[in-house]
Design a protein around this motif. Structure first.
Motif, mmCIF file in Angstrom:
data_model
loop_
_atom_site.group_PDB
_atom_site.id
_atom_site.type_symbol
_atom_site.label_atom_id
_atom_site.label_comp_id
_atom_site.label_asym_id
_atom_site.label_seq_id
_atom_site.Cartn_x
_atom_site.Cartn_y
_atom_site.Cartn_z
ATOM 1 N N GLY A 1 56.201 40.541 24.639
ATOM 2 C CA GLY A 1 55.238 41.443 25.252
ATOM 3 C C GLY A 1 55.687 41.971 26.605
ATOM 4 O O GLY A 1 54.964 42.737 27.240
ATOM 5 N N TYR A 2 56.895 41.567 27.056
ATOM 6 C CA TYR A 2 57.422 42.011 28.341
ATOM 7 C C TYR A 2 58.861 42.487 28.161
ATOM 8 O O TYR A 2 59.578 42.039 27.274
ATOM 9 N N GLU A 3 59.285 43.394 29.034
ATOM 10 C CA GLU A 3 60.642 43.897 29.017
ATOM 11 C C GLU A 3 61.590 42.827 29.561
ATOM 12 O O GLU A 3 61.303 42.182 30.565
ATOM 13 N N THR A 4 62.735 42.633 28.900
ATOM 14 C CA THR A 4 63.736 41.664 29.352
ATOM 15 C C THR A 4 64.389 42.164 30.634
ATOM 16 O O THR A 4 64.683 43.352 30.763
ATOM 17 N N LYS A 5 64.613 41.239 31.571
ATOM 18 C CA LYS A 5 65.177 41.627 32.864
ATOM 19 C C LYS A 5 66.383 40.750 33.182
ATOM 20 O O LYS A 5 66.310 39.528 33.073
ATOM 21 N N LYS A 6 67.507 41.392 33.561
ATOM 22 C CA LYS A 6 68.714 40.681 33.990
ATOM 23 C C LYS A 6 68.861 40.845 35.496
ATOM 24 O O LYS A 6 68.733 41.953 36.021
ATOM 25 N N ILE A 7 69.123 39.735 36.186
ATOM 26 C CA ILE A 7 69.199 39.739 37.645
ATOM 27 C C ILE A 7 70.458 39.007 38.076
ATOM 28 O O ILE A 7 70.719 37.885 37.619
ATOM 29 N N ASN A 8 71.244 39.619 38.973
ATOM 30 C CA ASN A 8 72.414 38.955 39.541
ATOM 31 C C ASN A 8 71.979 37.817 40.445
ATOM 32 O O ASN A 8 70.888 37.836 41.021
ATOM 33 N N LYS A 9 72.844 36.830 40.609
ATOM 34 C CA LYS A 9 72.526 35.641 41.398
ATOM 35 C C LYS A 9 72.095 35.997 42.819
ATOM 36 O O LYS A 9 71.142 35.441 43.343
ATOM 37 N N ALA A 10 72.767 36.950 43.416
ATOM 38 C CA ALA A 10 72.466 37.330 44.801
ATOM 39 C C ALA A 10 71.127 38.051 44.929
ATOM 40 O O ALA A 10 70.521 38.064 46.002
ATOM 41 N N ASP A 11 70.624 38.627 43.840
ATOM 42 C CA ASP A 11 69.399 39.419 43.891
ATOM 43 C C ASP A 11 68.144 38.663 43.447
ATOM 44 O O ASP A 11 67.068 39.256 43.387
ATOM 45 N N VAL A 12 68.274 37.378 43.136
ATOM 46 C CA VAL A 12 67.117 36.602 42.673
ATOM 47 C C VAL A 12 66.166 36.387 43.845
ATOM 48 O O VAL A 12 66.543 35.881 44.894
ATOM 49 N N ALA A 13 64.917 36.810 43.682
ATOM 50 C CA ALA A 13 63.898 36.667 44.723
ATOM 51 C C ALA A 13 62.917 35.566 44.322
ATOM 52 O O ALA A 13 63.001 35.002 43.231
ATOM 53 N N LYS A 14 61.957 35.291 45.187
ATOM 54 C CA LYS A 14 60.957 34.261 44.890
ATOM 55 C C LYS A 14 59.965 34.723 43.832
ATOM 56 O O LYS A 14 59.337 33.906 43.182
ATOM 57 N N GLN A 15 59.805 36.041 43.675
ATOM 58 C CA GLN A 15 58.933 36.590 42.645
ATOM 59 C C GLN A 15 59.715 37.626 41.843
ATOM 60 O O GLN A 15 60.367 38.496 42.407
ATOM 61 N N VAL A 16 59.617 37.504 40.526
ATOM 62 C CA VAL A 16 60.267 38.448 39.616
ATOM 63 C C VAL A 16 59.166 39.101 38.794
ATOM 64 O O VAL A 16 58.330 38.409 38.206
ATOM 65 N N PHE A 17 59.157 40.427 38.778
ATOM 66 C CA PHE A 17 58.126 41.163 38.041
ATOM 67 C C PHE A 17 58.700 41.687 36.731
ATOM 68 O O PHE A 17 59.760 42.311 36.719
#
Length: 134
Positions: free
Chosen positions: A72-88
């Motif tokens: 029910g949600y779009e898959t999201k890929k995030i680089n290690k350096a860009d990982v934040a405390k909240q991911v939308f």
């Protein structure tokens, strides 16, 4: 020199054990039990999932990217350096085809075989020729 080593040590521990929360973009609600895959050089090296509140910890040390997905949600890929405390994650509507069930079939209800329309009339539902799942 010893102080500099301690500073780098504590900063690296903070980055590894970082708590991340997965949230739906439109609803602003936590995404429960989202799947997390850790990638290194294009290969999955570990997997994890968020808890019922949409939270997980970055417990894997040597990864380049994470992939967060949930039905029910779009898959999201995030680089290690860009990982934040909240991911939308963006919500994606899921279209289901119409399901039609014919009521003329007979089935065993435990003590006798009966047609569905007879059982419906006994329950006060009336005679139905088709049921639709909405």
């Amino acid at each position: 020199m010893k102080n500099i080593f301690l500073i780098f040590f504590f900063l690296s521990i903070n980055a590894i054990g970082q708590a991340v929360e997965v949230i739906g973009f439109s609803s602003k609600q936590p995404v429960s039990f989202a799947s997390i895959a850790y990638y290194k050089k294009g290969n999955i090296i570990a997997g994890d999932y968020a808890d019922k509140n949409g939270k997980f910890n970055l417990n894997v040390q040597d990864f380049e990217m994470i992939e967060i997905s949930c039905i029910g949600y779009e898959t999201k890929k995030i680089n290690k350096a860009d990982v934040a405390k909240q991911v939308f994650l963006m919500e994606v509507p899921i279209d289901l085809n119409e399901v039609v069930i014919n009521s003329n079939a007979t089935f065993d209800i435990g003590y006798s075989k009966s047609k569905r329309k007879k059982i419906n009339s006994r329950l006060g539902i009336g005679k139905l020729s088709k049921w639709q799942l909405l």
